[in-house]
Design a protein around this motif. Structure first.
Motif, PDB file in Angstrom:
ATOM      1  N   PHE A 248      40.586  42.706  46.861  1.00 35.44           N
ATOM      2  CA  PHE A 248      40.248  44.115  47.044  1.00 35.44           C
ATOM      3  C   PHE A 248      38.753  44.412  47.028  1.00 35.44           C
ATOM      4  CE2 PHE A 248      44.523  44.230  44.950  1.00 35.44           C
ATOM      5  CZ  PHE A 248      45.220  44.696  46.046  1.00 35.44           C
ATOM      6  N   GLY A 249      37.930  43.401  46.721  1.00 35.98           N
ATOM      7  CA  GLY A 249      36.497  43.634  46.782  1.00 35.98           C
ATOM      8  C   GLY A 249      35.882  44.107  45.489  1.00 35.98           C
ATOM      9  N   ARG A 250      36.576  43.954  44.371  1.00 41.50           N
ATOM     10  CA  ARG A 250      35.950  44.312  43.098  1.00 41.50           C
ATOM     11  C   ARG A 250      34.997  43.195  42.683  1.00 41.50           C
ATOM     12  NH1 ARG A 250      41.393  45.844  41.900  1.00 41.50           N
ATOM     13  NH2 ARG A 250      41.599  48.093  41.771  1.00 41.50           N
ATOM     14  N   SER A 264      32.907  43.900  49.954  1.00 44.81           N
ATOM     15  CA  SER A 264      32.919  42.573  49.363  1.00 44.81           C
ATOM     16  C   SER A 264      34.280  41.903  49.460  1.00 44.81           C
ATOM     17  CB  SER A 264      32.495  42.655  47.891  1.00 44.81           C
ATOM     18  OG  SER A 264      33.369  43.514  47.172  1.00 44.81           O
ATOM     19  N   SER A 265      35.227  42.516  50.140  1.00 42.67           N
ATOM     20  CA  SER A 265      36.539  41.919  50.317  1.00 42.67           C
ATOM     21  C   SER A 265      36.578  41.132  51.611  1.00 42.67           C
ATOM     22  CB  SER A 265      37.619  43.000  50.358  1.00 42.67           C
ATOM     23  OG  SER A 265      38.863  42.432  50.725  1.00 42.67           O
ATOM     24  N   LYS A 266      37.267  39.990  51.590  1.00 42.60           N
ATOM     25  CA  LYS A 266      37.382  39.191  52.803  1.00 42.60           C
ATOM     26  C   LYS A 266      38.461  39.712  53.732  1.00 42.60           C
ATOM     27  CE  LYS A 266      39.019  35.039  52.338  1.00 42.60           C
ATOM     28  NZ  LYS A 266      39.243  33.659  51.839  1.00 42.60           N
ATOM     29  N   TYR A 267      39.257  40.679  53.242  1.00 40.56           N
ATOM     30  CA  TYR A 267      40.347  41.235  54.052  1.00 40.56           C
ATOM     31  C   TYR A 267      40.089  42.716  54.313  1.00 40.56           C
ATOM     32  CZ  TYR A 267      42.504  37.071  52.011  1.00 40.56           C
ATOM     33  OH  TYR A 267      42.759  35.796  51.589  1.00 40.56           O
ATOM     34  N   PRO A 268      40.357  43.182  55.530  1.00 46.02           N
ATOM     35  CA  PRO A 268      40.199  44.620  55.812  1.00 46.02           C
ATOM     36  C   PRO A 268      41.230  45.446  55.063  1.00 46.02           C
ATOM     37  CG  PRO A 268      41.221  43.490  57.674  1.00 46.02           C
ATOM     38  CD  PRO A 268      40.800  42.417  56.723  1.00 46.02           C
ATOM     39  N   ARG A 269      40.797  46.590  54.607  1.00 44.11           N
ATOM     40  CA  ARG A 269      41.706  47.496  53.899  1.00 44.11           C
ATOM     41  C   ARG A 269      42.406  48.421  54.895  1.00 44.11           C
ATOM     42  NH1 ARG A 269      41.211  48.004  48.303  1.00 44.11           N
ATOM     43  NH2 ARG A 269      42.286  50.005  48.482  1.00 44.11           N
ATOM     44  N   ASP A 323      47.641  39.370  56.441  1.00 45.34           N
ATOM     45  CA  ASP A 323      46.274  38.844  56.444  1.00 45.34           C
ATOM     46  C   ASP A 323      46.096  37.793  55.358  1.00 45.34           C
ATOM     47  OD1 ASP A 323      45.602  40.475  58.545  1.00 45.34           O
ATOM     48  OD2 ASP A 323      44.577  41.979  57.321  1.00 45.34           O
ATOM     49  N   ILE A 324      46.628  38.055  54.184  1.00 44.89           N
ATOM     50  CA  ILE A 324      46.469  37.125  53.059  1.00 44.89           C
ATOM     51  C   ILE A 324      47.237  35.832  53.314  1.00 44.89           C
ATOM     52  CG2 ILE A 324      46.866  36.799  50.596  1.00 44.89           C
ATOM     53  CD1 ILE A 324      46.605  39.848  50.296  1.00 44.89           C
ATOM     54  N   LEU A 325      48.513  35.961  53.710  1.00 44.27           N
ATOM     55  CA  LEU A 325      49.343  34.763  53.896  1.00 44.27           C
ATOM     56  C   LEU A 325      48.825  33.897  55.049  1.00 44.27           C
ATOM     57  CD1 LEU A 325      52.937  36.204  53.337  1.00 44.27           C
ATOM     58  CD2 LEU A 325      51.539  34.864  51.749  1.00 44.27           C
ATOM     59  N   GLU A 326      48.399  34.518  56.136  1.00 47.24           N
ATOM     60  CA  GLU A 326      47.889  33.732  57.256  1.00 47.24           C
ATOM     61  C   GLU A 326      46.573  33.050  56.920  1.00 47.24           C
ATOM     62  OE1 GLU A 326      47.802  36.254  60.659  1.00 47.24           O
ATOM     63  OE2 GLU A 326      49.995  36.377  60.822  1.00 47.24           O
ATOM     64  N   ASP A 327      45.849  33.591  55.984  1.00 50.05           N
ATOM     65  CA  ASP A 327      44.599  32.984  55.553  1.00 50.05           C
ATOM     66  C   ASP A 327      44.836  31.826  54.581  1.00 50.05           C
ATOM     67  OD1 ASP A 327      41.727  32.770  55.096  1.00 50.05           O
ATOM     68  OD2 ASP A 327      42.106  33.713  53.157  1.00 50.05           O
ATOM     69  N   GLN A 501      36.766  56.705  54.110  1.00 55.37           N
ATOM     70  CA  GLN A 501      36.095  55.729  53.264  1.00 55.37           C
ATOM     71  C   GLN A 501      36.108  54.346  53.915  1.00 55.37           C
ATOM     72  OE1 GLN A 501      38.359  56.066  49.687  1.00 55.37           O
ATOM     73  NE2 GLN A 501      37.768  58.186  49.326  1.00 55.37           N
ATOM     74  N   GLY A 502      36.267  54.281  55.231  1.00 55.32           N
ATOM     75  CA  GLY A 502      36.165  53.026  55.945  1.00 55.32           C
ATOM     76  C   GLY A 502      37.453  52.232  56.044  1.00 55.32           C
ATOM     77  N   GLN A 503      38.565  52.797  55.645  1.00 58.67           N
ATOM     78  CA  GLN A 503      39.829  52.083  55.734  1.00 58.67           C
ATOM     79  C   GLN A 503      40.533  52.443  57.041  1.00 58.67           C
ATOM     80  OE1 GLN A 503      41.502  51.347  51.500  1.00 58.67           O
ATOM     81  NE2 GLN A 503      41.039  53.514  51.583  1.00 58.67           N
TER      82      GLN A 503
END
Length: 590
Positions: A248-250, A264-269, A323-327, A501-503
């Motif tokens: 989540f980019g924390r 800072s997250s590697k995955y788009p929100r 996104d997470i599983l494919e990565d 907020q960019g999501q």
């Protein structure tokens, strides 16, 4: 006739006496001495006396026949060092070796083997809310437990030894506070509630604190700074253990509960509006509409009180599971027919077919926010699964493990509960719904003003129309649908659009949020003439109002579907409204 009845009773009594003789190798005297006189007991009284005495004596003997075991005896029968599996409960000992295979909770009961059930049932506290678990347990009783002198044996069927008021066994002391002004509590431990109709009808977006709660165990407290989610293959291979900061980019080492950054997250929100609903929503209506049928499993259970309030509509935000599983998982996109098993910190576990998880248009996410704010404790803080259009039971809270499996999860919530009408297929998609949430009867009683919601269900289809009826479905009046995009939007201070907020919204054109509707239904002019030829108004004492919806494929809600398990009711929602009802009175369920 008297001789026949006497012979019959005597025969029954003799059979009872004979059975007792064989068991005890002794018999009572049938001739009673009174001083020096000896008198025979009349046959009919003798028969009754033998039967009554034998039954009483057998009960006493059976009670005395139970051996006494120590706690050490119980601990040795742990299913490991000894093949038998024993437990103790309320001063008694039970051999549950054979029951483990039939236990609705699967092998989870093995956690209690070799010791007392009290802590186990204290955690899975639903066992203490219904009679069935203790009725089953009673069949496996083999003895009594030797108790310490300071502990008194509790009565059968009570919780004398399960003191949930003490810190030792009360796993629920750290549960969050809930506002019972907005929650209609169904069970307090584990906490389960439904939102009141007037709360659901207040706005399109349901406030997070107003959302229904369905817990299966105490609420765990998870540290987001150290929490990791393990992702495993079906053979036990651990592909990754991912921290929340990576997802989540924390920033590591700092808890930023109000941060929504994606830099800072590697995955788009992503962020989108969606209904969440319990599969048992409206169970009370199913019971009422099918009184003559065999009753569903909810009958005579706390959940038979569920009306329309175990659903809500909120903005979800997080990261797509695809996104997470494919990565993380090599070749996951080619794993046809697999299931994704989700496990929570609280011990809850369930699964969903991988095709649904990898379809980005279906919006399966790891969520960390509701309505732009961190998840409340009751709703899975700091991370949960959310699957739009799928039964709420599959959206595991307090997630700590994701596992790929060639078959469905074997937990009780997959194997025994949340089943389709046939009883074999596990519930995934929810049916489409429409509900009446508000009504207003003007002073002139010329019409009834109605308001409610409609939702396309697990198909992701939009609702094309809603209709209401006052004459048991003979005629229908179209409602006015409020056009919503399904994208996040402002609802006061509760929901600040995450798109600002960019999501990103979901792609694919599916619609997961509910739509509000309004209708004005004219009342019939039920005028009649009296003997003088003047007109009188025949006003009904009760209006029966119902609604139904159609999705964009023209599929209509069924009138009164049936599921013996008590799930997935989406019949025409019907309320009874007194003709003298005041404005905005809460709808009475039918």
């Amino acid at each position: 006739s008297f001789c026949w009845s006497t012979s019959f009773v005597m025969a029954a009594a003799l059979r009872a006496a004979r059975s007792f003789l064989l068991a005890r190798l002794a018999t009572p005297r049938l001739i009673i001495s009174a001083g020096k006189r000896r008198r025979m007991i009349p046959p009919i009284i003798l028969a009754g006396a033998i039967t009554s005495w034998a039954a009483t004596h057998e009960k006493t003997s059976a009670k005395q026949a139970f051996p006494v075991f120590t706690e050490e005896d119980v601990s040795r029968h742990d299913g490991k060092s000894h093949p038998e599996m024993w437990v103790s409960f309320q001063g008694h000992v039970y051999d549950i070796t054979d029951f483990v295979r039939e236990h609705p909770g699967g092998k989870m009961i093995i956690d209690a083997v070799g010791g007392p059930l009290e802590p186990y049932w204290g955690y899975w506290a639903y066992h203490l809310k219904v009679k069935k678990p203790r009725e089953w347990l009673a069949k496996f009783r083999i003895g009594k437990l030797q108790l310490a002198e300071s502990v008194e044996e509790g009565e059968e069927g009570t919780t004398a030894l399960v003191d949930l008021e003490t810190n030792e066994l009360d796993f629920y002391t750290d549960d969050p506070h809930r506002d019972q002004m907005v929650h209609d509590v169904i069970i307090d431990r584990p906490f389960c509630s439904q939102s009141r109709p007037e709360v659901l009808g207040n706005a399109r977006i349901t406030k997070a604190d107003d959302l229904y709660v369905r817990n299966h165990a105490p609420v765990p407290h998870v540290d987001p700074d150290t929490h990791k989610i393990a992702i495993e293959g079906h053979d036990g291979t651990v592909f990754a253990a991912v921290g929340l900061a990576e997802i989540f980019g924390r920033r590591e080492g700092k808890r930023e509960r109000d941060q929504s950054s994606s830099s800072s997250s590697k995955y788009p929100r992503v962020a989108f509006e969606s209904v969440i609903q319990c599969a048992g929503n409206r169970a009370s209506e199913m019971i009422a509409s099918h009184e003559r049928k065999a009753q569903p499993i909810f009958k005579n259970h706390p959940f038979e009180k569920i009306s329309i309030g175990m659903m809500g509509n909120v903005e979800w935000s997080g990261v797509l599971l695809a996104d997470i599983l494919e990565d993380v998982v090599p070749g996951v996109s080619k794993m046809q027919g697999m299931h994704v098993v989700f496990s929570g910190v609280d011990g809850y576990e369930t699964s969903t077919p991988i095709e649904r998880i990898l379809d980005r248009s279906c919006g399966a996410i790891l969520a960390d926010k509701i309505n732009g704010k961190p998840l409340p404790l009751d709703h899975g803080y700091p991370v949960r699964v959310f699957l739009p259009g799928i039964a709420g039971a599959r959206s595991v809270k307090w997630l700590h493990n994701i596992r790929l499996s060639p078959r469905e999860c074997e937990s009780t919530w997959q194997r025994n509960y949340y089943k389709e009408a046939g009883g074999r297929q596990s519930i995934q998609e929810l049916p489409h719904q429409s509900l009446i949430l508000s009504h207003h009867l003007p002073v002139d009683k010329s019409s009834i003003e109605l308001g409610g919601i409609a939702w396309g269900g697990g198909s992701g289809e939009r609702v094309s129309r809603v209709e209401v009826s006052l004459d048991d479905g003979a005629t229908w009046v179209p409602a006015r649908l409020q056009n919503h995009s399904g994208k996040p939007g402002r609802e006061g201070d509760e929901c600040k659009s995450s798109l600002q907020q960019g999501q990103q919204p979901l792609s694919g054109g599916k619609h997961w949020g509910w739509s509000q509707w309004r209708a004005s239904v004219p009342l019939a002019n039920n005028s009649q003439s009296n003997n003088n030829g003047t007109s009188t108004q025949a006003q009904p004492k009760l209006y029966e109002v119902m609604c139904r919806s159609f999705d964009s494929n023209g599929v209509c809600q069924p009138r009164a579907p049936w599921n013996p398990k008590g799930y997935l009711y989406n019949g025409w929602h019907t309320i009874r409204l007194p003709a003298t009802a005041a404005a905005n009175e809460t709808s009475k369920q039918f």
